[in-house]
Design a protein around this motif. Structure first.
Motif, short mmCIF file in Angstrom:
data_model
loop_
_atom_site.label_atom_id
_atom_site.label_comp_id
_atom_site.label_asym_id
_atom_site.label_seq_id
_atom_site.Cartn_x
_atom_site.Cartn_y
_atom_site.Cartn_z
N GLU A 114 -46.77 68.37 -7.26
CA GLU A 114 -46.60 67.88 -6.33
C GLU A 114 -45.77 69.22 -6.07
O GLU A 114 -45.52 69.05 -5.02
CB GLU A 114 -45.55 66.74 -6.69
N ILE A 115 -44.99 69.73 -7.15
CA ILE A 115 -43.89 70.40 -7.05
C ILE A 115 -44.90 72.03 -7.11
O ILE A 115 -44.20 72.82 -6.17
CB ILE A 115 -43.77 71.26 -8.02
N THR A 116 -46.06 72.03 -7.08
CA THR A 116 -46.78 73.66 -6.72
C THR A 116 -47.76 72.96 -5.91
O THR A 116 -48.12 75.04 -5.27
CB THR A 116 -47.44 74.07 -8.19
N GLY A 117 -48.39 71.96 -5.37
CA GLY A 117 -49.33 72.52 -4.55
C GLY A 117 -50.14 72.59 -4.59
O GLY A 117 -51.61 72.34 -3.81
N LEU A 118 -51.05 72.43 -5.58
CA LEU A 118 -51.81 73.20 -6.88
C LEU A 118 -52.88 71.48 -7.31
O LEU A 118 -52.57 71.07 -6.60
CB LEU A 118 -52.24 73.81 -7.99
N GLY A 119 -54.10 72.09 -6.86
CA GLY A 119 -55.45 71.17 -6.70
C GLY A 119 -54.90 70.15 -8.15
O GLY A 119 -54.47 70.24 -9.48
N ILE A 145 -48.82 65.67 -14.86
CA ILE A 145 -49.83 66.32 -14.29
C ILE A 145 -49.42 65.94 -12.48
O ILE A 145 -48.93 66.77 -11.67
CB ILE A 145 -51.12 65.75 -14.47
N LYS A 146 -48.86 64.21 -12.52
CA LYS A 146 -48.47 64.28 -10.90
C LYS A 146 -47.85 65.35 -9.81
O LYS A 146 -47.96 65.63 -8.98
CB LYS A 146 -48.76 62.57 -10.22
N ALA A 202 -53.07 71.84 -12.42
CA ALA A 202 -51.96 71.12 -12.36
C ALA A 202 -52.31 70.98 -13.53
O ALA A 202 -51.42 70.43 -15.05
CB ALA A 202 -51.30 69.40 -11.36
N LYS A 203 -53.08 69.95 -14.06
CA LYS A 203 -53.63 69.17 -15.40
C LYS A 203 -53.55 70.50 -16.58
O LYS A 203 -53.23 70.35 -17.23
CB LYS A 203 -54.67 68.53 -15.67
#
Length: 125
Positions: free
Chosen positions: A79-84, A74-75, A88-89
Motif C-alpha cells: 500500500e505504501i510503496t505501490g509495488l506489486g 506485506i500488505k 513488497a514480500k
C-alpha cells in the motif's frame, strides 16, 4: 507594492523547513519553481550551519522487523510503496530494508504508523 527590504528581512529569518515549505507552496499554487541556488543560499542564513544540519527534511523509512503479522506488513508495504505483491514480500523478507527513501517528515511518519499498526518494527532516519 511590497516593501522589498522588509520582505528580504523576513525571508532571511526562515528556517530550512520553512524555506522548503515556501518552495513547495510557490510551485503548487503559482507554478513557480525557485532556483535551487536561491533555496540553498536562504537555508544557511537562518542560523548557521549547525542549525541547518539539525533540521532534516528528507527521511528514510526502514523496516527493521516484520513481527508476527507478516502478511499484514506485506500488505502495508504494498500500500505504501505501490509495488506489486512479490516486490513488497521481498522487502519484508529482506528486513531490515528501506521501504521509502527521501520522503518528507509527514510522509515518513504516516508510513511508519501504517507499518507499526500492521505489527512491524520501523525506524526513521
Amino acid at each position: 507594492m511590497a516593501d522589498i527590504k522588509k520582505l528580504a528581512e523576513e525571508l532571511v529569518k526562515l528556517t530550512v523547513l520553512e524555506v522548503n515549505e515556501l518552495k513547495n507552496h510557490l510551485k503548487e499554487e503559482y507554478g513557480i519553481e525557485p532556483a535551487a541556488a536561491a533555496v540553498a543560499v536562504a537555508g544557511p542564513a537562518t542560523g548557521g550551519d549547525a542549525a541547518a544540519a539539525d533540521e532534516k527534511t528528507e527521511f528514510t523509512v526502514t523496516l527493521k522487523d516484520a513481527g508476527s503479522q507478516k502478511v499484514a506488513v506485506i500488505k502495508a508495504v504494498k500500500e505504501i510503496t505501490g509495488l506489486g505483491l512479490g516486490e513488497a514480500k521481498a522487502i519484508v523478507d529482506g528486513a531490515p530494508a528501506p521501504v521509502k527513501e527521501k520522503v518528507s517528515k509527514d510522509e515518513a511518519e504516516a508510513a511508519k504508523k501504517t507499518l507499526e499498526d500492521a505489527g512491524a518494527t520501523v525506524e526513521l532516519s
